[in-house]
Design a protein around this motif. Sequence first.
Motif, PDB file in Angstrom:
ATOM      1  N   SER A  46      10.142  -6.246  20.283  1.00 41.90           N
ATOM      2  CA  SER A  46      10.194  -7.198  21.382  1.00 41.90           C
ATOM      3  C   SER A  46      10.127  -8.577  20.740  1.00 41.90           C
ATOM      4  O   SER A  46      10.168  -8.705  19.517  1.00 41.90           O
ATOM      5  N   SER A  47      10.003  -9.611  21.536  1.00 45.28           N
ATOM      6  CA  SER A  47       9.909 -10.953  20.960  1.00 45.28           C
ATOM      7  C   SER A  47       8.576 -11.180  20.258  1.00 45.28           C
ATOM      8  O   SER A  47       8.453 -12.083  19.426  1.00 45.28           O
ATOM      9  N   SER A  48       7.573 -10.327  20.543  1.00 45.19           N
ATOM     10  CA  SER A  48       6.233 -10.564  20.002  1.00 45.19           C
ATOM     11  C   SER A  48       5.689  -9.431  19.147  1.00 45.19           C
ATOM     12  O   SER A  48       4.548  -9.511  18.677  1.00 45.19           O
ATOM     13  N   LEU A  49       6.469  -8.377  18.906  1.00 50.97           N
ATOM     14  CA  LEU A  49       5.999  -7.262  18.083  1.00 50.97           C
ATOM     15  C   LEU A  49       7.197  -6.488  17.551  1.00 50.97           C
ATOM     16  O   LEU A  49       8.179  -6.273  18.270  1.00 50.97           O
ATOM     17  N   ILE A  50       7.112  -6.074  16.279  1.00 50.06           N
ATOM     18  CA  ILE A  50       8.159  -5.276  15.643  1.00 50.06           C
ATOM     19  C   ILE A  50       7.503  -4.034  15.061  1.00 50.06           C
ATOM     20  O   ILE A  50       6.481  -4.128  14.372  1.00 50.06           O
ATOM     21  N   ALA A  51       8.065  -2.853  15.336  1.00 44.02           N
ATOM     22  CA  ALA A  51       7.457  -1.600  14.899  1.00 44.02           C
ATOM     23  C   ALA A  51       8.478  -0.715  14.205  1.00 44.02           C
ATOM     24  O   ALA A  51       9.659  -0.703  14.564  1.00 44.02           O
ATOM     25  N   CYS A  52       7.998   0.040  13.211  1.00 47.43           N
ATOM     26  CA  CYS A  52       8.831   0.993  12.485  1.00 47.43           C
ATOM     27  C   CYS A  52       8.104   2.330  12.438  1.00 47.43           C
ATOM     28  O   CYS A  52       6.965   2.405  11.972  1.00 47.43           O
ATOM     29  N   THR A  85       9.986  -2.487   3.312  1.00 47.53           N
ATOM     30  CA  THR A  85       8.658  -2.356   2.709  1.00 47.53           C
ATOM     31  C   THR A  85       7.959  -1.082   3.180  1.00 47.53           C
ATOM     32  O   THR A  85       7.210  -0.464   2.415  1.00 47.53           O
ATOM     33  N   THR A  86       8.207  -0.676   4.420  1.00 45.83           N
ATOM     34  CA  THR A  86       7.587   0.548   4.931  1.00 45.83           C
ATOM     35  C   THR A  86       8.120   1.777   4.204  1.00 45.83           C
ATOM     36  O   THR A  86       7.351   2.611   3.716  1.00 45.83           O
ATOM     37  N   LEU A  87       9.427   1.915   4.115  1.00 46.81           N
ATOM     38  CA  LEU A  87      10.008   3.096   3.476  1.00 46.81           C
ATOM     39  C   LEU A  87       9.663   3.163   1.992  1.00 46.81           C
ATOM     40  O   LEU A  87       9.455   4.252   1.438  1.00 46.81           O
ATOM     41  N   ALA A  88       9.578   2.004   1.338  1.00 46.77           N
ATOM     42  CA  ALA A  88       9.252   1.991  -0.088  1.00 46.77           C
ATOM     43  C   ALA A  88       7.848   2.524  -0.358  1.00 46.77           C
ATOM     44  O   ALA A  88       7.566   3.030  -1.455  1.00 46.77           O
ATOM     45  N   LEU A 121       0.834  -1.195   0.000  1.00 46.16           N
ATOM     46  CA  LEU A 121       0.000   0.000   0.000  1.00 46.16           C
ATOM     47  C   LEU A 121       0.871   1.248   0.000  1.00 46.16           C
ATOM     48  O   LEU A 121       1.662   1.462   0.908  1.00 46.16           O
ATOM     49  N   SER A 122       0.737   2.083  -1.037  1.00 45.16           N
ATOM     50  CA  SER A 122       1.442   3.361  -1.060  1.00 45.16           C
ATOM     51  C   SER A 122       0.648   4.365  -0.239  1.00 45.16           C
ATOM     52  O   SER A 122      -0.583   4.390  -0.285  1.00 45.16           O
TER      53      SER A 122
END
Length: 323
Positions: A139-145, A92-95, A30-31
Motif C-alpha cells: 500500500s502507500s504506507s507498507l510493503i510486504a514480501c 534482500t529477503t530472498l538473499a 540477517l540470514s
Amino acid sequence: MIAFVCKRSLSMQIDCFTRRFFCSSASPSLSVPLPSRRETHLWYVIPDEVKDASLLNQYMKLLSPCEKKTVLQMKGDRLQKGALLARALVRTTLARYTDTQVSPNLLKFQKNNFGKPEVEWEHNEQWNPPSLNFNISHSSSLIACGVTVDMPIGIDVEEKQRRTKNSVLSFARRYFSPHEVERLHAIADPEVQQHEFIKLWTLKEAYVKALGRGFSASPFKTFDIQFRCKPKSHLHVTLDSHSEDFEIVVAPINDLEGVKTNWQFGLFELANSHYAAICVGNNKKMEGEENQPLKLRVWRTIPFVEDECVSGSNSVLALSGLT
C-alpha cells in the motif's frame, strides 16, 4: 459476511530465534533458516521509516538496469521510493535464504506466462538453491514480501482505513460474486461493512496472485470466498452473536473450470494499520494435516539497518487460519 470481533496475537509454533537484530557492514542482513512445511515467512517495511538518502542509494545499487529504469519512470518521489523499496525488499529477503551464497544484487528473475515473477537460480555443483516461492504486496504506507518453500503463495495487504470512491455495495457489485454481495448487504453497520469488504478483498486478491495467472485470467466474480464452520478450530469468531469456528475456503461460481480449491488461507492484522491475507497451495498435505492452520513468522525490517521479529506481538493479530 462474517464480522471477526475476536483478536489474538499469533503464537508461533517455532519462536523467532532473535527478537531484534541491528545490521552492520560486516553482517549486512540477517540470514534465516528456510520456512518449514506449511509455514510462511513475511517481511515488511514501512516506507516512512526509511529516510536516509544514502541508504536509498544503496538500495538502488541492488537493482538490475531494467528495474532501475522502471523505478525512475514512476511519477513523483513517493511512488519512486515505494517502487525502489519493494524491489530492494524482495532482493534482500530472498538473499537471506541462500546461506550467503547469493548477494541481493546478483539475484535474477524471470516471469511466467502470465507475468508473475519467479527467481531464476544459477545452479552449480557446490550449492543446491532452495525451492523458494515469493509474492509481494504494498500500500502507500507498507510493503510486504511473503516467502514459502515448495508452495505457491499469494499475499495482499490493504490499509484498514481504505475508502472506496463509491459505496461499498456499489463497488462490491462490480467485482464480487452475488453471494459475497449478499453477505456484505446483510451487515447493517457501515463501518463494519467497510472493514469486512476490505478483508474479503485481501483474500480474493491473495488467491488470484497465488494462482499466478493474472487478474484477467481469474476475475474476482468467477469465485466465491466462503467462511465455513469446521469441526476443530483454533479461532473463535462471532456471527449473529453466536460463537463458532470457521475456515476460509474458495468455491468456483457455476463450477467454472480453472478455479482451484486446493488452497489454504490466513487472515490477520498487520502493524496495527493493515489487513493482510495469505493464500498458499496445499496440494502436498501429509496425513493428519487436513485441518491444521498455517504457520506464520513475521519480521519488520529496514534492509541493511534493522530486523525485528514481531511474531507474537500486537503487530500481528490473527483473524483466521493461522497459528
